[in-house]
Design a protein around this motif. Structure first.
Motif, short mmCIF file in Angstrom:
data_model
loop_
_atom_site.label_atom_id
_atom_site.label_comp_id
_atom_site.label_asym_id
_atom_site.label_seq_id
_atom_site.Cartn_x
_atom_site.Cartn_y
_atom_site.Cartn_z
N UNK A 60 66.75 68.61 0.95
CA UNK A 60 67.56 67.27 0.85
C UNK A 60 66.58 66.12 1.28
N UNK A 61 66.45 65.19 0.38
CA UNK A 61 65.67 63.87 0.71
C UNK A 61 66.73 62.76 0.99
N UNK A 62 66.32 61.73 2.01
CA UNK A 62 67.11 60.70 2.17
C UNK A 62 67.05 59.92 0.95
N UNK A 63 67.57 58.94 0.68
CA UNK A 63 67.77 57.92 -0.49
C UNK A 63 66.37 57.11 -0.51
N UNK A 64 65.40 57.29 0.09
CA UNK A 64 63.96 56.55 -0.03
C UNK A 64 62.95 57.39 -0.02
N UNK A 150 71.16 60.39 -3.19
CA UNK A 150 71.33 59.03 -3.71
C UNK A 150 70.25 58.55 -4.50
N UNK B 29 60.59 59.48 7.98
CA UNK B 29 61.21 59.84 6.56
C UNK B 29 60.85 61.21 6.35
N UNK B 30 61.89 61.96 6.45
CA UNK B 30 61.74 63.38 6.12
C UNK B 30 62.64 63.86 5.28
N UNK B 31 62.03 65.13 4.64
CA UNK B 31 62.98 65.88 3.88
C UNK B 31 63.79 67.03 4.78
N UNK B 32 64.88 67.45 4.24
CA UNK B 32 65.73 68.37 5.16
C UNK B 32 65.76 69.76 4.57
N UNK B 33 65.82 70.85 5.38
CA UNK B 33 65.88 71.89 4.71
C UNK B 33 67.37 72.41 4.56
N UNK B 37 70.53 70.91 6.77
CA UNK B 37 71.79 70.34 6.24
C UNK B 37 73.07 71.24 6.45
N UNK B 63 74.36 54.11 0.32
CA UNK B 63 73.35 53.66 1.41
C UNK B 63 72.88 52.23 1.46
N UNK B 150 74.14 57.20 4.84
CA UNK B 150 72.84 56.90 5.20
C UNK B 150 72.69 55.60 5.64
N UNK B 165 65.79 56.59 7.86
CA UNK B 165 66.66 56.84 7.20
C UNK B 165 67.34 57.88 7.78
#
Lengths: 306, 306
Positions: A60-64, A150, B29-33, B37, B63, B150, B165
Protein backbone atom coordinates in the motif's frame (compact mmCIF):
# COMPACT_ATOMS: atom_id res chain seq x y z
CA UNK A 1 -24.23 28.12 1.99
CA UNK A 2 -23.71 29.98 -1.27
CA UNK A 3 -27.17 31.04 -2.53
CA UNK A 4 -25.83 32.23 -5.86
CA UNK A 5 -23.73 29.20 -6.66
CA UNK A 6 -25.19 26.59 -8.98
CA UNK A 7 -26.45 23.71 -6.85
CA UNK A 8 -25.70 20.07 -7.73
CA UNK A 9 -28.36 18.35 -9.81
CA UNK A 10 -29.43 14.84 -10.78
CA UNK A 11 -27.60 11.84 -9.35
CA UNK A 12 -24.96 14.00 -7.61
CA UNK A 13 -27.67 16.02 -5.83
CA UNK A 14 -29.38 12.80 -4.76
CA UNK A 15 -26.13 11.40 -3.39
CA UNK A 16 -25.57 14.59 -1.41
CA UNK A 17 -29.20 14.76 -0.21
CA UNK A 18 -29.04 11.14 0.91
CA UNK A 19 -25.88 11.92 2.88
CA UNK A 20 -23.75 9.36 1.03
CA UNK A 21 -21.51 12.08 -0.39
CA UNK A 22 -20.66 15.36 1.32
CA UNK A 23 -20.25 18.53 -0.71
CA UNK A 24 -16.93 20.36 -0.17
CA UNK A 25 -17.57 23.20 -2.61
CA UNK A 26 -15.11 21.69 -5.12
CA UNK A 27 -16.39 19.64 -8.06
CA UNK A 28 -15.11 16.09 -7.83
CA UNK A 29 -14.03 16.37 -4.17
CA UNK A 30 -16.49 14.83 -1.68
CA UNK A 31 -16.63 13.50 1.82
CA UNK A 32 -18.00 9.96 2.18
CA UNK A 33 -20.50 8.75 4.75
CA UNK A 34 -19.95 5.70 6.92
CA UNK A 35 -22.40 3.75 4.75
CA UNK A 36 -20.60 4.70 1.55
CA UNK A 37 -17.33 3.54 3.11
CA UNK A 38 -18.95 0.30 4.25
CA UNK A 39 -19.96 -0.48 0.65
CA UNK A 40 -16.42 0.31 -0.52
CA UNK A 41 -15.01 -2.02 2.15
CA UNK A 42 -17.42 -4.82 1.18
CA UNK A 43 -16.45 -4.48 -2.49
CA UNK A 44 -12.76 -4.41 -1.51
CA UNK A 45 -13.33 -7.68 0.31
CA UNK A 46 -15.15 -9.15 -2.71
CA UNK A 47 -12.13 -8.40 -4.89
CA UNK A 48 -9.89 -10.18 -2.40
CA UNK A 49 -12.20 -13.20 -2.43
CA UNK A 50 -11.80 -13.37 -6.23
CA UNK A 51 -8.08 -12.61 -6.40
CA UNK A 52 -6.67 -13.43 -2.98
CA UNK A 53 -5.80 -17.05 -3.77
CA UNK A 54 -3.20 -16.01 -6.36
CA UNK A 55 -0.60 -15.14 -3.73
CA UNK A 56 -0.17 -11.49 -4.63
CA UNK A 57 2.20 -9.45 -2.47
CA UNK A 58 0.20 -6.75 -0.70
CA UNK A 59 1.70 -3.25 -0.90
CA UNK A 60 0.00 0.00 0.00
CA UNK A 61 1.44 3.34 -1.08
CA UNK A 62 0.33 6.74 0.24
CA UNK A 63 -1.54 8.96 -2.24
CA UNK A 64 1.65 10.61 -3.53
CA UNK A 65 4.81 9.35 -5.23
CA UNK A 66 8.34 10.49 -5.98
CA UNK A 67 8.37 13.30 -8.54
CA UNK A 68 11.53 11.89 -10.15
CA UNK A 69 9.85 8.53 -10.62
CA UNK A 70 6.76 10.23 -11.97
CA UNK A 71 8.83 12.20 -14.52
CA UNK A 72 10.45 8.99 -15.69
CA UNK A 73 7.16 7.09 -15.94
CA UNK A 74 6.02 8.77 -19.15
CA UNK A 75 2.69 9.92 -17.68
CA UNK A 76 3.41 13.54 -18.62
CA UNK A 77 3.61 12.59 -22.29
CA UNK A 78 0.07 11.24 -22.31
CA UNK A 79 -1.89 13.01 -19.57
CA UNK A 80 -0.13 16.24 -18.48
CA UNK A 81 -3.52 17.86 -17.85
CA UNK A 82 -4.49 15.31 -15.19
CA UNK A 83 -1.34 15.36 -13.06
CA UNK A 84 -1.10 17.13 -9.71
CA UNK A 85 2.25 18.35 -8.42
CA UNK A 86 2.63 19.22 -4.73
CA UNK A 87 4.13 22.59 -3.86
CA UNK A 88 5.26 24.10 -0.59
CA UNK A 89 6.28 27.34 1.07
CA UNK A 90 10.00 27.77 1.57
CA UNK A 91 10.25 31.47 2.37
CA UNK A 92 11.34 33.48 5.40
CA UNK A 93 9.26 35.47 7.86
CA UNK A 94 9.00 38.40 5.48
CA UNK A 95 7.71 36.16 2.70
CA UNK A 96 5.31 34.63 5.22
CA UNK A 97 3.94 38.06 6.13
CA UNK A 98 3.40 38.79 2.43
CA UNK A 99 1.71 35.43 1.95
CA UNK A 100 -0.74 36.18 4.77
CA UNK A 101 -1.45 39.64 3.31
CA UNK A 102 -2.21 38.04 -0.05
CA UNK A 103 -4.54 35.49 1.54
CA UNK A 104 -6.34 38.26 3.43
CA UNK A 105 -6.64 40.42 0.30
CA UNK A 106 -7.84 37.55 -1.88
CA UNK A 107 -4.69 37.83 -4.02
CA UNK A 108 -3.11 34.63 -5.39
CA UNK A 109 -0.60 33.57 -2.74
CA UNK A 110 0.42 30.33 -4.44
CA UNK A 111 2.96 31.95 -6.80
CA UNK A 112 5.66 31.62 -4.19
CA UNK A 113 5.02 27.92 -3.60
CA UNK A 114 7.83 25.76 -4.95
CA UNK A 115 7.51 22.20 -6.11
CA UNK A 116 8.32 19.46 -3.61
CA UNK A 117 9.78 16.03 -4.34
CA UNK A 118 6.30 14.48 -4.59
CA UNK A 119 3.34 14.45 -6.98
CA UNK A 120 -0.08 12.96 -6.42
CA UNK A 121 -0.40 9.35 -7.51
CA UNK A 122 -2.13 9.16 -10.91
CA UNK A 123 -2.83 5.39 -10.79
CA UNK A 124 -2.21 2.95 -7.96
CA UNK A 125 0.55 1.06 -9.81
CA UNK A 126 2.80 4.00 -10.71
CA UNK A 127 4.88 3.95 -7.50
CA UNK A 128 5.35 0.17 -7.82
CA UNK A 129 7.49 -0.13 -10.96
CA UNK A 130 10.68 1.47 -9.59
CA UNK A 131 10.33 -0.66 -6.45
CA UNK A 132 10.15 -3.86 -8.50
CA UNK A 133 13.02 -2.71 -10.73
CA UNK A 134 15.25 -2.17 -7.68
CA UNK A 135 14.70 -5.77 -6.56
CA UNK A 136 16.46 -7.11 -9.64
CA UNK A 137 15.33 -9.70 -12.22
CA UNK A 138 11.98 -11.41 -11.70
CA UNK A 139 11.73 -15.03 -10.63
CA UNK A 140 10.74 -17.62 -13.22
CA UNK A 141 7.10 -17.37 -12.19
CA UNK A 142 7.15 -13.56 -12.53
CA UNK A 143 5.55 -11.40 -9.85
CA UNK A 144 2.10 -10.31 -8.74
CA UNK A 145 1.11 -7.36 -6.54
CA UNK A 146 -2.05 -6.23 -4.77
CA UNK A 147 -2.33 -2.42 -4.49
CA UNK A 148 -4.81 0.18 -3.40
CA UNK A 149 -4.46 3.91 -3.04
CA UNK A 150 -6.16 7.21 -3.48
CA UNK A 151 -5.39 8.63 -6.93
CA UNK A 152 -5.66 12.18 -8.23
CA UNK A 153 -6.81 13.39 -11.62
CA UNK A 154 -7.35 17.05 -12.26
CA UNK A 155 -10.64 16.90 -14.13
CA UNK A 156 -13.23 18.85 -12.10
CA UNK A 157 -16.67 17.55 -13.06
CA UNK A 158 -20.26 17.49 -11.86
CA UNK A 159 -20.36 13.79 -12.74
CA UNK A 160 -20.03 12.04 -9.36
CA UNK A 161 -18.30 9.14 -11.15
CA UNK A 162 -15.51 11.50 -12.23
CA UNK A 163 -13.90 12.44 -8.96
CA UNK A 164 -10.61 14.30 -8.63
CA UNK A 165 -9.62 12.02 -5.73
CA UNK A 166 -10.77 8.40 -5.74
CA UNK A 167 -9.50 4.97 -4.73
CA UNK A 168 -8.15 2.45 -7.16
CA UNK A 169 -7.51 -1.17 -6.23
CA UNK A 170 -5.17 -3.01 -8.59
CA UNK A 171 -3.56 -6.34 -9.24
CA UNK A 172 -0.37 -5.91 -11.26
CA UNK A 173 1.37 -8.78 -13.02
CA UNK A 174 5.03 -8.84 -14.14
CA UNK A 175 6.53 -11.56 -16.33
CA UNK A 176 6.78 -12.92 -19.85
CA UNK A 177 4.23 -11.84 -22.46
CA UNK A 178 2.50 -15.23 -21.99
CA UNK A 179 2.30 -14.91 -18.20
CA UNK A 180 1.01 -11.39 -18.41
CA UNK A 181 -1.59 -11.90 -21.14
CA UNK A 182 -2.87 -15.01 -19.34
CA UNK A 183 -3.31 -12.90 -16.20
CA UNK A 184 -5.30 -10.36 -18.14
CA UNK A 185 -7.46 -13.02 -19.78
CA UNK A 186 -8.19 -14.57 -16.38
CA UNK A 187 -9.26 -11.23 -14.95
CA UNK A 188 -11.36 -10.36 -18.01
CA UNK A 189 -13.45 -13.43 -17.13
CA UNK A 190 -13.29 -13.00 -13.36
CA UNK A 191 -14.06 -9.31 -13.45
CA UNK A 192 -17.16 -9.80 -15.58
CA UNK A 193 -18.39 -12.69 -13.41
CA UNK A 194 -17.73 -10.71 -10.24
CA UNK A 195 -19.58 -7.63 -11.45
CA UNK A 196 -22.45 -9.72 -12.87
CA UNK A 197 -22.91 -11.12 -9.34
CA UNK A 198 -23.60 -7.53 -8.22
CA UNK A 199 -26.63 -7.25 -10.49
CA UNK A 200 -25.50 -4.22 -12.48
CA UNK A 201 -25.70 -3.86 -16.29
CA UNK A 202 -22.30 -4.46 -17.90
CA UNK A 203 -20.63 -3.82 -21.21
CA UNK A 204 -17.02 -4.63 -22.15
CA UNK A 205 -15.29 -2.34 -24.61
CA UNK A 206 -11.85 -1.17 -25.68
CA UNK A 207 -10.73 1.82 -23.63
CA UNK A 208 -11.03 5.43 -24.62
CA UNK A 209 -8.40 7.24 -22.54
CA UNK A 210 -8.19 11.07 -22.71
CA UNK A 211 -4.69 11.33 -24.22
CA UNK A 212 -3.57 14.96 -24.54
CA UNK A 213 -3.37 16.85 -27.82
CA UNK A 214 -2.87 15.77 -31.44
CA UNK A 215 0.02 13.42 -30.65
CA UNK A 216 -2.26 11.95 -28.03
CA UNK A 217 -4.79 11.00 -30.68
CA UNK A 218 -2.19 8.66 -32.20
CA UNK A 219 -1.57 7.07 -28.81
CA UNK A 220 -5.31 6.63 -28.33
CA UNK A 221 -5.68 5.05 -31.80
CA UNK A 222 -2.78 2.70 -31.09
CA UNK A 223 -4.30 1.69 -27.75
CA UNK A 224 -7.62 0.92 -29.44
CA UNK A 225 -6.17 -0.78 -32.53
CA UNK A 226 -3.94 -3.07 -30.53
CA UNK A 227 -6.71 -3.75 -28.00
CA UNK A 228 -4.26 -3.01 -25.19
CA UNK A 229 -6.87 -1.86 -22.69
CA UNK A 230 -10.38 -3.05 -22.06
CA UNK A 231 -12.91 -1.44 -19.77
CA UNK A 232 -15.93 -2.86 -18.04
CA UNK A 233 -18.55 -0.15 -18.40
CA UNK A 234 -21.61 0.41 -16.22
CA UNK A 235 -24.12 3.21 -16.80
CA UNK A 236 -23.94 5.60 -13.82
CA UNK A 237 -24.30 9.28 -14.74
CA UNK A 238 -25.48 8.51 -18.27
CA UNK A 239 -26.95 5.58 -20.21
CA UNK A 240 -25.34 6.66 -23.46
CA UNK A 241 -21.88 7.14 -21.98
CA UNK A 242 -21.45 4.38 -19.40
CA UNK A 243 -18.59 4.67 -16.90
CA UNK A 244 -15.45 2.52 -16.88
CA UNK A 245 -15.51 0.76 -13.49
CA UNK A 246 -12.89 -1.91 -14.09
CA UNK A 247 -10.02 -1.82 -16.58
CA UNK A 248 -7.77 -4.53 -17.95
CA UNK A 249 -4.57 -3.08 -19.25
CA UNK A 250 -1.72 -4.78 -21.11
CA UNK A 251 1.26 -2.40 -21.04
CA UNK A 252 3.44 -4.65 -23.23
CA UNK A 253 7.06 -3.78 -22.38
CA UNK A 254 6.38 -0.08 -21.68
CA UNK A 255 7.13 -0.18 -17.94
CA UNK A 256 9.67 -2.99 -18.28
CA UNK A 257 11.69 -0.86 -20.71
CA UNK A 258 11.18 2.39 -18.81
CA UNK A 259 12.39 0.89 -15.53
CA UNK A 260 14.74 -1.82 -16.79
CA UNK A 261 12.75 -4.70 -15.33
CA UNK A 262 13.92 -8.11 -16.56
CA UNK A 263 12.46 -11.57 -16.52
CA UNK A 264 14.42 -14.51 -15.09
CA UNK A 265 15.56 -15.26 -18.65
CA UNK A 266 16.95 -11.74 -19.06
CA UNK A 267 14.23 -10.46 -21.39
CA UNK A 268 12.47 -7.16 -20.80
CA UNK A 269 9.51 -7.85 -18.54
CA UNK A 270 5.98 -7.26 -19.75
CA UNK A 271 3.30 -6.01 -17.38
CA UNK A 272 -0.46 -5.93 -17.13
CA UNK A 273 -2.91 -4.77 -14.52
CA UNK A 274 -6.54 -4.99 -13.59
CA UNK A 275 -7.85 -1.85 -11.92
CA UNK A 276 -11.01 -1.42 -9.86
CA UNK A 277 -12.52 2.03 -9.50
CA UNK A 278 -13.78 1.71 -5.93
CA UNK A 279 -15.98 4.81 -5.80
CA UNK A 280 -17.38 4.12 -9.27
CA UNK A 281 -18.47 0.62 -8.30
CA UNK A 282 -20.06 1.91 -5.09
CA UNK A 283 -21.87 4.59 -7.11
CA UNK A 284 -23.04 1.98 -9.63
CA UNK A 285 -24.50 -0.09 -6.79
CA UNK A 286 -26.36 2.89 -5.32
CA UNK A 287 -27.52 3.93 -8.79
CA UNK A 288 -28.95 0.55 -9.72
CA UNK A 289 -30.11 -0.75 -6.33
CA UNK A 290 -31.11 2.46 -4.55
CA UNK A 291 -29.91 4.38 -1.49
CA UNK A 292 -31.23 1.93 1.09
CA UNK A 293 -28.78 -0.99 1.19
CA UNK A 294 -31.21 -2.95 3.36
CA UNK A 295 -33.48 -3.08 0.33
CA UNK A 296 -30.85 -4.15 -2.18
CA UNK A 297 -31.62 -7.49 -3.89
CA UNK A 298 -30.92 -10.43 -1.58
CA UNK A 299 -28.57 -11.92 -4.21
CA UNK A 300 -26.43 -8.76 -4.18
CA UNK A 301 -26.46 -8.48 -0.38
CA UNK A 302 -25.39 -12.09 -0.08
CA UNK A 303 -22.41 -11.43 -2.35
CA UNK A 304 -21.28 -8.31 -0.46
CA UNK A 305 -22.16 -9.45 3.08
CA UNK A 306 -21.46 -13.20 2.86
CA UNK B 1 19.98 1.55 -6.61
CA UNK B 2 21.97 4.72 -5.96
CA UNK B 3 25.38 3.64 -4.65
CA UNK B 4 26.39 7.18 -3.80
CA UNK B 5 23.24 8.16 -1.97
CA UNK B 6 23.26 7.96 1.80
CA UNK B 7 21.49 4.75 2.81
CA UNK B 8 18.89 4.68 5.58
CA UNK B 9 20.25 3.82 9.01
CA UNK B 10 18.99 2.69 12.38
CA UNK B 11 15.30 1.98 12.90
CA UNK B 12 14.37 3.19 9.40
CA UNK B 13 16.90 0.82 7.80
CA UNK B 14 15.56 -2.05 9.89
CA UNK B 15 12.00 -1.29 8.86
CA UNK B 16 13.03 -1.28 5.21
CA UNK B 17 15.16 -4.44 5.57
CA UNK B 18 12.29 -6.22 7.29
CA UNK B 19 10.02 -5.27 4.40
CA UNK B 20 7.55 -3.39 6.61
CA UNK B 21 8.31 -0.10 4.89
CA UNK B 22 9.31 0.31 1.25
CA UNK B 23 11.81 2.96 0.23
CA UNK B 24 10.60 5.33 -2.51
CA UNK B 25 13.72 7.48 -2.69
CA UNK B 26 11.96 10.34 -0.89
CA UNK B 27 12.48 10.87 2.85
CA UNK B 28 9.20 10.46 4.67
CA UNK B 29 7.40 8.74 1.77
CA UNK B 30 7.18 4.96 2.09
CA UNK B 31 5.20 2.03 0.80
CA UNK B 32 3.66 -0.21 3.47
CA UNK B 33 3.67 -4.00 3.53
CA UNK B 34 0.55 -6.08 4.03
CA UNK B 35 1.66 -6.82 7.61
CA UNK B 36 2.18 -3.13 8.39
CA UNK B 37 -1.31 -2.42 7.05
CA UNK B 38 -2.75 -5.28 9.11
CA UNK B 39 -1.35 -3.71 12.29
CA UNK B 40 -2.80 -0.34 11.29
CA UNK B 41 -6.19 -1.97 10.69
CA UNK B 42 -6.07 -3.76 14.07
CA UNK B 43 -5.26 -0.49 15.86
CA UNK B 44 -8.01 1.28 13.91
CA UNK B 45 -10.41 -1.38 15.18
CA UNK B 46 -9.13 -0.95 18.74
CA UNK B 47 -9.91 2.78 18.60
CA UNK B 48 -13.45 1.97 17.46
CA UNK B 49 -13.86 -0.46 20.35
CA UNK B 50 -12.94 2.35 22.76
CA UNK B 51 -14.87 5.15 21.05
CA UNK B 52 -17.54 3.46 18.95
CA UNK B 53 -20.23 3.45 21.63
CA UNK B 54 -20.39 7.27 21.70
CA UNK B 55 -22.48 7.46 18.53
CA UNK B 56 -20.04 9.50 16.44
CA UNK B 57 -21.03 10.20 12.84
CA UNK B 58 -18.52 8.51 10.55
CA UNK B 59 -17.17 10.73 7.77
CA UNK B 60 -14.21 10.00 5.52
CA UNK B 61 -12.60 12.73 3.43
CA UNK B 62 -10.07 12.16 0.63
CA UNK B 63 -6.49 13.32 1.32
CA UNK B 64 -7.11 16.82 -0.08
CA UNK B 65 -9.48 19.66 0.80
CA UNK B 66 -10.84 22.86 -0.71
CA UNK B 67 -8.12 25.51 -1.00
CA UNK B 68 -10.63 28.24 -0.11
CA UNK B 69 -11.55 26.43 3.08
CA UNK B 70 -7.89 25.86 3.85
CA UNK B 71 -7.12 29.57 3.42
CA UNK B 72 -9.91 30.46 5.81
CA UNK B 73 -8.87 27.86 8.41
CA UNK B 74 -5.89 29.84 9.70
CA UNK B 75 -3.40 27.00 9.12
CA UNK B 76 -1.18 29.24 7.00
CA UNK B 77 -0.68 31.59 9.92
CA UNK B 78 0.80 28.87 12.08
CA UNK B 79 2.35 26.25 9.78
CA UNK B 80 2.91 27.65 6.26
CA UNK B 81 6.04 25.50 5.90
CA UNK B 82 4.09 22.24 6.29
CA UNK B 83 1.28 22.86 3.81
CA UNK B 84 1.13 21.27 0.35
CA UNK B 85 -0.75 22.98 -2.46
CA UNK B 86 -1.71 20.97 -5.55
CA UNK B 87 -0.80 22.40 -8.94
CA UNK B 88 -1.71 21.36 -12.45
CA UNK B 89 -0.81 21.91 -16.09
CA UNK B 90 -3.20 24.15 -18.00
CA UNK B 91 -1.20 24.90 -21.14
CA UNK B 92 -1.66 24.18 -24.84
CA UNK B 93 0.21 21.74 -27.08
CA UNK B 94 3.14 24.11 -27.47
CA UNK B 95 3.47 24.47 -23.70
CA UNK B 96 3.20 20.69 -23.43
CA UNK B 97 6.06 20.23 -25.89
CA UNK B 98 8.18 22.65 -23.85
CA UNK B 99 7.27 20.82 -20.64
CA UNK B 100 8.43 17.51 -22.12
CA UNK B 101 11.68 19.11 -23.32
CA UNK B 102 12.30 20.42 -19.82
CA UNK B 103 11.65 17.02 -18.27
CA UNK B 104 14.03 15.40 -20.77
CA UNK B 105 16.72 18.03 -20.13
CA UNK B 106 16.38 17.83 -16.36
CA UNK B 107 15.19 21.44 -16.27
CA UNK B 108 12.51 22.43 -13.73
CA UNK B 109 9.21 21.93 -15.56
CA UNK B 110 6.98 22.78 -12.60
CA UNK B 111 7.16 26.57 -13.08
CA UNK B 112 4.23 26.45 -15.44
CA UNK B 113 2.03 24.47 -13.08
CA UNK B 114 -0.82 26.57 -11.70
CA UNK B 115 -2.55 26.04 -8.39
CA UNK B 116 -5.75 24.02 -8.40
CA UNK B 117 -8.74 24.41 -6.08
CA UNK B 118 -7.33 21.81 -3.66
CA UNK B 119 -4.55 21.50 -1.08
CA UNK B 120 -3.42 18.39 0.76
CA UNK B 121 -5.21 17.81 4.05
CA UNK B 122 -3.00 18.94 6.97
CA UNK B 123 -5.05 17.23 9.70
CA UNK B 124 -8.04 14.93 9.37
CA UNK B 125 -10.50 17.41 10.90
CA UNK B 126 -9.76 20.43 8.67
CA UNK B 127 -12.30 19.58 5.93
CA UNK B 128 -14.99 18.93 8.57
CA UNK B 129 -15.55 22.40 10.07
CA UNK B 130 -17.10 24.07 6.99
CA UNK B 131 -19.35 21.01 6.55
CA UNK B 132 -20.62 21.30 10.12
CA UNK B 133 -21.05 25.07 9.77
CA UNK B 134 -23.21 24.59 6.68
CA UNK B 135 -25.61 22.35 8.63
CA UNK B 136 -26.62 25.21 10.93
CA UNK B 137 -26.67 25.43 14.74
CA UNK B 138 -25.73 22.34 16.74
CA UNK B 139 -28.31 20.31 18.61
CA UNK B 140 -28.46 20.64 22.40
CA UNK B 141 -26.22 17.61 22.82
CA UNK B 142 -23.63 19.06 20.40
CA UNK B 143 -22.04 16.84 17.75
CA UNK B 144 -19.39 14.15 17.49
CA UNK B 145 -17.55 12.92 14.40
CA UNK B 146 -15.28 10.00 13.57
CA UNK B 147 -12.70 10.80 10.88
CA UNK B 148 -9.69 9.23 9.25
CA UNK B 149 -7.59 10.37 6.32
CA UNK B 150 -4.14 10.59 4.90
CA UNK B 151 -2.54 13.91 5.89
CA UNK B 152 0.42 15.73 4.38
CA UNK B 153 3.16 17.68 6.11
CA UNK B 154 6.16 18.89 4.21
CA UNK B 155 8.90 17.98 6.65
CA UNK B 156 11.21 15.48 4.89
CA UNK B 157 13.00 13.48 7.57
CA UNK B 158 14.96 10.27 8.09
CA UNK B 159 12.89 9.67 11.23
CA UNK B 160 10.36 7.02 10.15
CA UNK B 161 7.91 8.47 12.69
CA UNK B 162 7.96 11.79 10.81
CA UNK B 163 6.37 10.89 7.49
CA UNK B 164 5.27 13.41 4.88
CA UNK B 165 2.12 11.37 4.26
CA UNK B 166 0.51 9.49 7.13
CA UNK B 167 -2.94 8.56 8.39
CA UNK B 168 -4.68 10.32 11.23
CA UNK B 169 -7.82 8.98 12.91
CA UNK B 170 -9.77 11.57 14.88
CA UNK B 171 -12.81 12.03 17.02
CA UNK B 172 -13.97 15.64 16.93
CA UNK B 173 -16.44 17.10 19.42
CA UNK B 174 -18.53 20.26 18.94
CA UNK B 175 -20.57 21.88 21.69
CA UNK B 176 -20.44 24.06 24.78
CA UNK B 177 -17.12 24.52 26.62
CA UNK B 178 -18.38 22.00 29.22
CA UNK B 179 -19.31 19.35 26.63
CA UNK B 180 -16.05 19.76 24.80
CA UNK B 181 -13.71 19.75 27.80
CA UNK B 182 -15.53 16.72 29.21
CA UNK B 183 -14.92 14.92 25.90
CA UNK B 184 -11.22 15.74 26.10
CA UNK B 185 -10.98 14.63 29.73
CA UNK B 186 -12.69 11.33 28.85
CA UNK B 187 -10.24 10.68 26.02
CA UNK B 188 -7.22 11.67 28.10
CA UNK B 189 -8.14 8.73 30.34
CA UNK B 190 -9.25 6.39 27.58
CA UNK B 191 -6.27 7.09 25.37
CA UNK B 192 -3.79 6.37 28.15
CA UNK B 193 -5.60 3.17 29.15
CA UNK B 194 -5.83 2.04 25.54
CA UNK B 195 -2.16 2.62 24.85
CA UNK B 196 -1.11 1.06 28.16
CA UNK B 197 -2.94 -2.10 27.03
CA UNK B 198 -0.51 -2.23 24.10
CA UNK B 199 2.49 -2.55 26.40
CA UNK B 200 4.41 0.50 25.19
CA UNK B 201 6.08 3.09 27.46
CA UNK B 202 3.96 6.25 27.73
CA UNK B 203 4.39 9.80 28.82
CA UNK B 204 1.77 12.56 28.75
CA UNK B 205 2.96 16.11 28.17
CA UNK B 206 1.79 19.46 26.88
CA UNK B 207 2.30 19.74 23.13
CA UNK B 208 5.21 21.35 21.39
CA UNK B 209 3.92 22.20 17.91
CA UNK B 210 6.35 23.66 15.30
CA UNK B 211 4.70 27.07 14.90
CA UNK B 212 6.44 29.15 12.22
CA UNK B 213 8.68 32.13 12.93
CA UNK B 214 8.89 34.60 15.83
CA UNK B 215 5.13 35.23 15.93
CA UNK B 216 4.78 31.47 16.06
CA UNK B 217 6.76 31.33 19.28
CA UNK B 218 4.03 33.36 20.95
CA UNK B 219 1.38 30.97 19.69
CA UNK B 220 3.44 28.04 20.96
CA UNK B 221 3.84 29.68 24.39
CA UNK B 222 0.12 30.37 24.55
CA UNK B 223 -0.68 26.76 23.62
CA UNK B 224 1.61 25.51 26.39
CA UNK B 225 0.59 28.06 29.03
CA UNK B 226 -3.10 27.42 28.53
CA UNK B 227 -2.55 23.64 28.36
CA UNK B 228 -4.67 23.57 25.20
CA UNK B 229 -3.04 20.50 23.72
CA UNK B 230 -1.67 17.38 25.34
CA UNK B 231 0.28 14.65 23.63
CA UNK B 232 0.80 11.02 24.55
CA UNK B 233 4.46 10.40 23.81
CA UNK B 234 6.13 7.07 23.07
CA UNK B 235 9.87 6.69 22.40
CA UNK B 236 10.30 5.50 18.78
CA UNK B 237 13.26 7.03 16.98
CA UNK B 238 14.75 8.45 20.16
CA UNK B 239 14.48 7.88 23.93
CA UNK B 240 15.24 11.54 24.71
CA UNK B 241 12.72 12.93 22.24
CA UNK B 242 9.73 10.60 22.33
CA UNK B 243 7.15 10.83 19.55
CA UNK B 244 3.61 12.22 19.91
CA UNK B 245 1.33 9.31 18.99
CA UNK B 246 -1.99 10.61 20.31
CA UNK B 247 -2.98 14.23 20.84
CA UNK B 248 -5.81 15.81 22.81
CA UNK B 249 -6.54 19.25 21.55
CA UNK B 250 -8.94 21.87 22.92
CA UNK B 251 -9.39 24.53 20.23
CA UNK B 252 -11.59 26.75 22.42
CA UNK B 253 -13.74 28.81 20.04
CA UNK B 254 -11.10 29.03 17.27
CA UNK B 255 -12.95 26.93 14.68
CA UNK B 256 -16.38 27.97 15.96
CA UNK B 257 -15.51 31.63 15.36
CA UNK B 258 -13.68 30.99 12.10
CA UNK B 259 -16.59 29.07 10.59
CA UNK B 260 -19.52 30.64 12.44
CA UNK B 261 -20.58 27.44 14.18
CA UNK B 262 -23.19 27.99 16.91
CA UNK B 263 -24.52 25.92 19.76
CA UNK B 264 -28.24 25.31 20.19
CA UNK B 265 -28.29 28.28 22.58
CA UNK B 266 -26.77 30.57 19.95
CA UNK B 267 -23.31 30.77 21.52
CA UNK B 268 -20.15 30.25 19.49
CA UNK B 269 -19.39 26.54 19.54
CA UNK B 270 -16.22 25.22 21.12
CA UNK B 271 -14.41 22.22 19.66
CA UNK B 272 -11.91 19.60 20.74
CA UNK B 273 -10.40 16.56 19.11
CA UNK B 274 -8.44 13.47 19.92
CA UNK B 275 -6.06 12.44 17.15
CA UNK B 276 -4.36 9.09 16.61
CA UNK B 277 -1.20 8.92 14.51
CA UNK B 278 -1.80 5.55 12.88
CA UNK B 279 1.66 4.98 11.44
CA UNK B 280 3.33 6.23 14.61
CA UNK B 281 1.44 3.76 16.78
CA UNK B 282 2.26 0.91 14.37
CA UNK B 283 5.93 1.94 14.46
CA UNK B 284 5.87 2.10 18.27
CA UNK B 285 4.50 -1.46 18.36
CA UNK B 286 7.21 -2.76 16.02
CA UNK B 287 9.86 -0.83 17.93
CA UNK B 288 8.94 -2.19 21.35
CA UNK B 289 7.67 -5.67 20.47
CA UNK B 290 9.83 -6.56 17.45
CA UNK B 291 9.24 -7.26 13.77
CA UNK B 292 7.62 -10.66 14.25
CA UNK B 293 4.04 -10.04 15.35
CA UNK B 294 3.63 -13.74 16.14
CA UNK B 295 6.11 -13.18 18.94
CA UNK B 296 4.51 -10.06 20.39
CA UNK B 297 3.43 -10.44 24.04
CA UNK B 298 0.22 -12.47 24.33
CA UNK B 299 -1.43 -9.61 26.24
CA UNK B 300 -0.81 -7.24 23.31
CA UNK B 301 -1.90 -9.77 20.69
CA UNK B 302 -5.11 -10.39 22.61
CA UNK B 303 -5.87 -6.68 22.59
CA UNK B 304 -5.23 -6.25 18.86
CA UNK B 305 -6.62 -9.61 17.66
CA UNK B 306 -9.46 -10.18 20.16
Amino acid sequence: MCQNCPQPQGFLAELIDSGLLIDTGVDGLYGRSGLFEEVIARFDDLITRHGGQDGAEIVRFPPAMSRKHFEKSGYLKSFPQLAGTVHSFAGDERAHAQLLHNVADGVDWTDGQISTEVVLTPAACYPLYPVVAKRGPLKTEGALFDLQSYCFRHEPSKDPARMQLFRMREYVRFGTPEQVTEFRATWLDRGQAMMASLGVPLNLDVANDPFFGRAGRMLANNQRDQRLKFELLIPIESEEKPTACLSFNYHQDHFGTTWGIETAAGETAHTACVGFGMERVALALFKHHGYDVERWPASVRNVLWP
